[in-house]
Scaffold this active site. Structure first.
Site, mmCIF file in Angstrom:
data_model
loop_
_atom_site.group_PDB
_atom_site.id
_atom_site.type_symbol
_atom_site.label_atom_id
_atom_site.label_comp_id
_atom_site.label_asym_id
_atom_site.label_seq_id
_atom_site.Cartn_x
_atom_site.Cartn_y
_atom_site.Cartn_z
ATOM 1 N N HIS A 16 0.935 18.219 36.606
ATOM 2 C CA HIS A 16 0.632 18.378 38.035
ATOM 3 C C HIS A 16 -0.856 18.691 38.244
ATOM 4 O O HIS A 16 -1.463 18.255 39.218
ATOM 5 C CB HIS A 16 1.499 19.497 38.640
ATOM 6 C CG HIS A 16 2.940 19.106 38.761
ATOM 7 N ND1 HIS A 16 3.628 19.104 39.945
ATOM 8 C CD2 HIS A 16 3.828 18.653 37.837
ATOM 9 C CE1 HIS A 16 4.863 18.689 39.745
ATOM 10 N NE2 HIS A 16 5.019 18.424 38.457
ATOM 11 N N ASP A 117 1.858 22.102 45.807
ATOM 12 C CA ASP A 117 2.846 21.478 44.946
ATOM 13 C C ASP A 117 4.266 21.620 45.499
ATOM 14 O O ASP A 117 4.603 22.617 46.145
ATOM 15 C CB ASP A 117 2.781 22.161 43.584
ATOM 16 C CG ASP A 117 3.207 21.259 42.469
ATOM 17 O OD1 ASP A 117 2.320 20.747 41.759
ATOM 18 O OD2 ASP A 117 4.422 21.046 42.314
ATOM 19 N N ALA A 344 -4.166 14.283 23.201
ATOM 20 C CA ALA A 344 -4.858 12.999 23.028
ATOM 21 C C ALA A 344 -5.618 12.634 24.305
ATOM 22 O O ALA A 344 -5.168 12.966 25.397
ATOM 23 C CB ALA A 344 -3.840 11.905 22.734
ATOM 24 N N GLN A 346 -5.545 10.432 26.541
ATOM 25 C CA GLN A 346 -4.584 9.356 26.839
ATOM 26 C C GLN A 346 -5.167 8.194 27.640
ATOM 27 O O GLN A 346 -4.930 7.034 27.340
ATOM 28 C CB GLN A 346 -3.369 9.936 27.576
ATOM 29 C CG GLN A 346 -2.371 8.891 28.015
ATOM 30 C CD GLN A 346 -0.996 9.452 28.250
ATOM 31 O OE1 GLN A 346 -0.441 10.139 27.408
ATOM 32 N NE2 GLN A 346 -0.426 9.164 29.398
ATOM 33 N N TRP A 364 5.790 10.566 35.437
ATOM 34 C CA TRP A 364 5.206 9.617 36.396
ATOM 35 C C TRP A 364 3.718 9.383 36.145
ATOM 36 O O TRP A 364 3.225 8.274 36.309
ATOM 37 C CB TRP A 364 5.460 10.039 37.842
ATOM 38 C CG TRP A 364 4.901 9.025 38.795
ATOM 39 C CD1 TRP A 364 3.951 9.221 39.758
ATOM 40 C CD2 TRP A 364 5.223 7.613 38.857
ATOM 41 N NE1 TRP A 364 3.663 8.046 40.414
ATOM 42 C CE2 TRP A 364 4.422 7.039 39.870
ATOM 43 C CE3 TRP A 364 6.086 6.785 38.130
ATOM 44 C CZ2 TRP A 364 4.488 5.687 40.199
ATOM 45 C CZ3 TRP A 364 6.137 5.418 38.452
ATOM 46 C CH2 TRP A 364 5.347 4.890 39.479
ATOM 47 N N ASN A 365 2.995 10.412 35.723
ATOM 48 C CA ASN A 365 1.566 10.186 35.459
ATOM 49 C C ASN A 365 1.390 9.176 34.338
ATOM 50 O O ASN A 365 0.624 8.221 34.465
ATOM 51 C CB ASN A 365 0.871 11.495 35.063
ATOM 52 C CG ASN A 365 0.886 12.486 36.196
ATOM 53 O OD1 ASN A 365 0.309 12.246 37.247
ATOM 54 N ND2 ASN A 365 1.574 13.593 35.993
ATOM 55 N N SER A 366 2.118 9.382 33.252
ATOM 56 C CA SER A 366 1.994 8.460 32.120
ATOM 57 C C SER A 366 2.410 7.054 32.529
ATOM 58 O O SER A 366 1.760 6.067 32.180
ATOM 59 C CB SER A 366 2.865 8.936 30.951
ATOM 60 O OG SER A 366 2.367 10.154 30.456
ATOM 61 N N GLU A 369 -0.263 5.566 34.672
ATOM 62 C CA GLU A 369 -1.463 5.307 33.856
ATOM 63 C C GLU A 369 -1.233 4.046 33.010
ATOM 64 O O GLU A 369 -2.138 3.229 32.840
ATOM 65 C CB GLU A 369 -1.778 6.515 32.965
ATOM 66 C CG GLU A 369 -2.352 7.685 33.761
ATOM 67 C CD GLU A 369 -2.227 9.043 33.055
ATOM 68 O OE1 GLU A 369 -2.046 9.069 31.824
ATOM 69 O OE2 GLU A 369 -2.311 10.081 33.746
ATOM 70 N N ALA A 384 13.761 15.668 34.094
ATOM 71 C CA ALA A 384 13.248 15.526 35.463
ATOM 72 C C ALA A 384 13.609 14.133 36.016
ATOM 73 O O ALA A 384 14.698 13.627 35.757
ATOM 74 C CB ALA A 384 11.755 15.809 35.520
ATOM 75 N N GLN A 386 12.538 11.345 35.132
ATOM 76 C CA GLN A 386 12.107 10.296 34.200
ATOM 77 C C GLN A 386 13.137 9.188 34.006
ATOM 78 O O GLN A 386 12.783 8.042 33.739
ATOM 79 C CB GLN A 386 11.746 10.943 32.849
ATOM 80 C CG GLN A 386 10.531 11.866 32.975
ATOM 81 C CD GLN A 386 10.459 12.919 31.892
ATOM 82 O OE1 GLN A 386 11.153 12.829 30.883
ATOM 83 N NE2 GLN A 386 9.618 13.926 32.086
#
Ligand code: UDP
Length: 477
Positions: A16, A117, A344, A346, A364-366, A369, A384, A386
């Site tokens: 977040h 948030d 990493a 990323q 969701w970020n990954s 991205e 979550a 996912q």
């Protein structure tokens, strides 16, 4: 000129904090004074990004609130990556205690808006005390928001008994099937806990707040952006992919924590590989697999014959206890597989042309991205929302292959995916005709993502519209 200031208040978890920092930078680049609200031990994670914006001539600042001491949390624990799932209720109870300190800041600075948030449902009332519009950031896709809300409200699973029993997500534009074990345990039992109470409150807050900011772009999931607004009645603005506000190598390399590998070493390794030939394997900022699962991944990766960068999170799996590693694995993988123990860079990795596939937990970020970098995915959801994101990747966008994860696991859990499943999925994402088709679809989405954030693009325009509207508040109420 009167200063237009927005407060950004992320929950203390990297999944977040990272997108909210990007969001604050984006607002700052449009002339807003962006202020991050966080706690002392989390402040360093924002320092470089904020300084970079200031160096570019934008207005950004950080304000800290003291993290309350509560029984049940370890000493100096201020971030979700330091807790076990059993500590979640105490962690959220502690964040709720930040209310008074936040209100003092709101009273003192009277920002034009508070972006807080999802996990701070109470912030809507805090903002309302000072007639400040509160926007919710939930960090999910439109798709997961819509599917998740329909499942929460319609309960299509209520007569199911066995883990493998399946149901369709009701009232959404695509036919999407899940099984019972892919739902959060609290949803299955309908047990009212501190956590579920907070989640329900958070969903209601989305409707009571000024609106919702979504890290997505319209062209990616148009039916669901519309569904969210028209059927679920959210006032929503999509302004993503937020990660694309990081343009320089330095910015891409410095997101989140300090990387466990030097940027140059990482790039040099990738530069030596041909395009689309390397898998990037990473399960987000929170997950820590048990040894037996790490062993299966190692065996599967080796058997697939593919090259890889694999991020193994420290903690119980650090150097001292590498019992998960097959005998001689690292030796045999020299030059072929790079293991990063810890954090990493990323975004830097995903953006490299050598990357041909991303084994992801579908955070969701990954996910976004990966989409913004044009990389097909092997989906391995854990918890979550996912499992919904997996369906968006595999069934709706058709840019991924599922490894077959059916079990909801958080923290140090998991371990049921066998090496054969890893081997098959990773090979099929890199090799073959279907892989080529997937890659082409990814290329199209990557271009759309970039267009969305450029001047005149859908995300660029939605952010303009939002800032415009906020600046005419309260008449825009
Ligand atoms: N991330 C990273 N390096 C890592 C692990 C994660 O940069 O080694 C970043 C990743 O780029 C993403 C975020 O951390 O921006 C993880 O968010 P996501 O929603 O994917 O998953 P979560 O960590 O919330 O489960």
């Amino acid at each position: 000129m009167v200063e237009f200031q927005v407060f950004f208040f992320p929950v203390m978890a990297h999944g977040h904090m990272i997108p909210i920092l990007d969001m604050a930078k984006l607002f700052a680049s449009r002339g807003v004074h962006s202020t991050i609200i966080t706690t002392p031990l989390n402040a360093p994670a924002f320092a470089k990004g904020v300084q970079k914006s200031i160096d570019l001539g934008f207005r950004m600042s950080v304000k800290t609130l003291e993290f309350p001491k509560v029984d049940g949390l370890p000493e100096d624990c201020e971030n979700a990556d330091q807790i076990t799932s059993a500590m979640l209720p105490d962690f959220f109870a502690a964040t709720r205690m930040l209310k008074d300190q936040l209100e003092q800041l709101l009273e003192e600075y009277r920002p034009n808006c508070l972006v807080a948030d999802l996990f701070f449902p109470w912030a809507t009332d805090s903002a309302a005390k000072f007639d400040i519009p509160r926007l919710v950031f939930h960090g999910s896709s439109f798709f997961a928001t819509c599917a998740g809300e329909q499942v929460r409200l319609q309960k299509p699973f209520k007569n199911l008994v066995n883990d493998s029993d399946e149901f369709f997500v009701p009232n959404i534009p695509h036919k999407v099937k899940l099984c019972l074990s892919q739902l959060p345990p609290h949803q299955r039992t309908e047990e009212e806990t501190v956590f579920t109470k907070m989640l329900n409150e958070a969903k209601d807050t989305e409707l009571r707040s000024y609106g919702v900011i979504v890290n997505s772009f319209y062209e990616l999931e148009p039916e669901y952006a519309d569904h969210c607004r028209n059927i679920l009645n959210r006032r929503a603005w999509h302004i993503g992919p937020l990660s694309l506000c990081n343009r320089s190598l330095e910015e891409k390399a410095q997101r989140g924590k300090e990387a466990a590998i030097k940027e140059d070493d990482c790039l040099k390794w990738l530069d030596s590989k041909s395009p689309h030939s390397v898998l990037y394997v990473c399960f987000g900022s929170i997950n820590k697999f048990p040894s037996k699962q790490l062993h299966e991944i190692a065996t599967g990766l080796e058997a697939s014959g593919q090259q890889f960068i694999w991020v193994v999170r420290k903690g119980t799996n650090d150097k001292e206890s590498e019992d998960w590693m097959p005998e001689g694995f690292e030796e045999r993988m020299k030059g072929k597989g790079l293991i990063i123990r810890g954090w990493a860079p990323q975004m830097l990795i995903l953006d490299h042309e050598a990357i041909g596939g991303f084994v992801t937990h579908c955070g969701w970020n990954s996910t976004l991205e990966g989409i913004a970098a044009g990389v097909p995915m092997v989906t391995w959801p854990l918890f979550a929302e996912q499992f919904y994101n997996e369906k968006l990747i595999t069934d709706v966008l058709r840019i991924g292959v599922a490894v077959g994860a059916k079990e909801w696991v958080i923290g140090t859990g998991g371990g049921n995916i066998k090496s054969e499943a890893v081997e098959t999925a990773v090979r099929s994402i890199i090799v073959g005709e279907e892989a080529e088709e997937r890659r082409n679809r990814c290329k199209g989405l990557k271009e759309m993502a970039r267009k969305a954030i450029e001047e005149g693009g859908s995300s660029y325009s939605d952010l303009d519209a939002l800032i415009q509207e906020l600046s005419s508040y309260p008449s825009s109420k």
